[in-house]
Scaffold this motif. Structure first.
Motif, short mmCIF file in Angstrom:
data_model
loop_
_atom_site.label_atom_id
_atom_site.label_comp_id
_atom_site.label_asym_id
_atom_site.label_seq_id
_atom_site.Cartn_x
_atom_site.Cartn_y
_atom_site.Cartn_z
N ALA A 190 -8.91 9.66 -1.24
CA ALA A 190 -7.81 9.71 -2.20
C ALA A 190 -8.04 8.62 -3.24
CB ALA A 190 -6.47 9.50 -1.51
N ARG A 191 -7.74 8.93 -4.51
CA ARG A 191 -7.90 7.94 -5.58
C ARG A 191 -6.74 8.04 -6.55
NH1 ARG A 191 -10.37 7.76 -10.75
NH2 ARG A 191 -11.24 5.70 -11.26
N ARG A 192 -6.17 6.87 -6.87
CA ARG A 192 -5.08 6.78 -7.85
C ARG A 192 -5.64 6.66 -9.26
NH1 ARG A 192 -1.56 1.65 -6.09
NH2 ARG A 192 -0.42 2.28 -7.97
N PRO A 193 -4.84 7.00 -10.27
CA PRO A 193 -5.28 6.77 -11.65
C PRO A 193 -5.62 5.31 -11.93
CG PRO A 193 -3.38 8.23 -11.62
CD PRO A 193 -3.56 7.73 -10.22
N GLY A 245 -6.16 11.98 -7.18
CA GLY A 245 -5.61 12.85 -6.15
C GLY A 245 -6.55 12.89 -4.98
N MET A 246 -6.46 13.94 -4.17
CA MET A 246 -7.33 14.11 -3.01
C MET A 246 -8.66 14.74 -3.43
SD MET A 246 -5.95 12.88 -0.25
CE MET A 246 -7.23 13.52 0.82
N LEU A 247 -9.73 14.24 -2.86
CA LEU A 247 -11.06 14.80 -3.03
C LEU A 247 -11.62 15.12 -1.65
CD1 LEU A 247 -13.81 15.34 -4.54
CD2 LEU A 247 -14.32 12.91 -4.10
N ALA A 248 -12.09 16.34 -1.46
CA ALA A 248 -12.78 16.73 -0.23
C ALA A 248 -14.24 16.98 -0.56
CB ALA A 248 -12.15 17.97 0.39
N HIS A 287 -1.82 12.99 -1.39
CA HIS A 287 -2.09 13.59 -2.70
C HIS A 287 -0.94 13.30 -3.67
CE1 HIS A 287 -4.00 16.29 -5.56
NE2 HIS A 287 -2.84 16.90 -5.75
N LEU A 288 0.28 13.45 -3.19
CA LEU A 288 1.44 13.17 -4.05
C LEU A 288 1.47 11.70 -4.43
CD1 LEU A 288 4.10 15.30 -2.16
CD2 LEU A 288 3.21 15.75 -4.46
N ARG A 289 1.20 10.82 -3.49
CA ARG A 289 1.15 9.39 -3.81
C ARG A 289 0.10 9.13 -4.89
NH1 ARG A 289 1.86 5.12 0.96
NH2 ARG A 289 3.32 6.14 2.38
N ALA A 290 -1.07 9.73 -4.72
CA ALA A 290 -2.17 9.45 -5.62
C ALA A 290 -1.89 9.95 -7.03
CB ALA A 290 -3.46 10.09 -5.09
N VAL A 291 -1.44 11.20 -7.18
CA VAL A 291 -1.24 11.74 -8.53
C VAL A 291 -0.06 11.08 -9.22
CG1 VAL A 291 -2.30 13.93 -7.90
CG2 VAL A 291 0.20 13.72 -7.82
#
Length: 374
Positions: A190-193, A245-248, A287-291
């Protein structure tokens, strides 16, 4: 005022974002493709995600836009960004999940380990690649493939003639070496802006007929070196592609011990469903936290093992919900997730999660609950 997150796409991934959104106090809204889709509980609009006016109207009423799938056209995404809409993941990142040729080229620039590959525009180019790689290869349509669709293992260029015939001018297919792998793995990041990252444990995925059937977290028998390599690959891709967001990252573990990148998904992913009930922070909340650029959650497992079993096809009589009591009775510790979809052969209509101290027992319990839907 509550933070408003708009999800384009009304499938099961959007559906599974609803509960964590409510818990976080996020106002989640969904642009569904049709009435009665999986995420209908949060659907505030129904329309074509390829139509700019439709998407613009939806985006005007939210603070950030994210996705249930990667199919929104680039021109629509870039128009939203030009309008000042926060889009995560953004078009510059998402294009590498939309086009496998672009993905392979960019991963090569990043020096990420991957199978040997080539862009082939005709049968002659494909045959030359096959001749140089043991006579067999994996041909893929660059766009639109999923769950085994748009993928063929071929031994001769003639086996892809219909795909070449359907190409528009200037288009091409992707061919990859047939990797001698011992198993398939998946790494989620997961990565934030703002740039913060969080990695989940690498997991093993089991495919049947090109569709993910089971996931075990963490991957059994993975050593510290391979686990660190998978996490490193995930982080490098997330940063190198600017994913938010989430990356798989779907991976091959080869016979000679290498870890190679197979596919990418920039959204919550089937390989991460185990985390709903097996990690401190599940992938849908993450994902919600990240975006939304909120602090990322703890990714540690809550038990030594977690197992996810997909419910594929579902009951022939379409009585999906009628089978839930039997599934719960078969394994009281199992967590059953249904997608609100009509059963049909091969379709993902739900999944079962079990976490526990013993892997074989967790597998037995998860399979027992999933079998109730047969």
């Amino acid at each position: 005022m509550a933070l408003r997150v708009g999800v384009i796409g009304g499938g099961q991934l959007a559906r599974m974002m609803i509960a964590p959104a409510v818990e976080l106090g996020i106002d989640i809204r969904v642009l569904a493709e049709d009435q009665g889709m999986s995420a209908q509980l949060a659907a505030t609009a129904v329309g074509d995600y390829r139509d700019l006016d439709t998407v613009r109207r939806f985006a005007a009423d939210v603070d950030v836009v994210t996705f249930d799938h990667e199919h929104v056209p680039q021109d629509v995404l870039r128009a939203l960004v030009a309008d000042g809409v926060a889009v995560h993941p953004g078009p510059d990142a998402l294009r590498f999940a939309q086009d496998k040729l672009d993905m392979r080229a960019r991963l090569a620039e990043l020096d990420v380990p991957q199978p040997e590959w080539a862009r082939v525009a005709d049968a002659g180019e494909l045959q030359r690649f096959l001749d140089a790689h043991g006579g067999r290869g994996v041909v893929k349509t660059p766009r639109g493939g999923y769950d085994g669709k748009g993928v063929r293992v071929v031994s001769a260029a003639a086996e892809a003639e219909d795909w070449f015939a359907g190409l528009a001018g200037g288009d091409a297919l992707l061919v990859e070496e047939l990797v001698p792998f011992v198993r398939e793995l998946a790494q989620q990041v997961a990565r934030r802006p703002s740039g913060d990252l969080a990695a989940y444990p690498v997991v093993e995925t089991v495919q049947r007929d090109g569709v993910c059937a089971e996931v075990v977290a963490p991957a059994p028998g993975v050593d510290a070196e391979h686990a660190a390599e998978a996490a490193r690959i995930g982080r490098e891709i997330a940063e190198g592609l600017g994913v938010t967001g989430m990356l798989a990252v779907e991976l091959f573990q080869t016979e000679d011990g290498r870890i190679l990148v197979n596919e990418l998904a920039m959204r919550p992913h089937n390989s991460g469903h185990w985390s709903q009930d097996g990690a401190v922070t599940g992938q849908f909340e993450q994902h919600l936290r990240a975006v939304a650029d909120l602090p990322l959650g703890d990714t540690r497992p809550i038990a030594p093992w977690s197992v996810m079993i997909n419910v594929l096809g579902g009951p022939a009589d379409a009585g999906m919900l009628d089978r839930v009591p039997a599934a719960l009775a078969a394994s009281p510790g199992a967590k059953v997730h249904t997608y609100g979809k009509a059963p049909r052969p091969g379709r993902k209509v739900g999944h079962v999660n079990v976490a526990g101290a013993d892997l074989e027992e967790a597998l037995r319990r998860a399979r027992s609950a999933a079998a109730a839907f047969d």
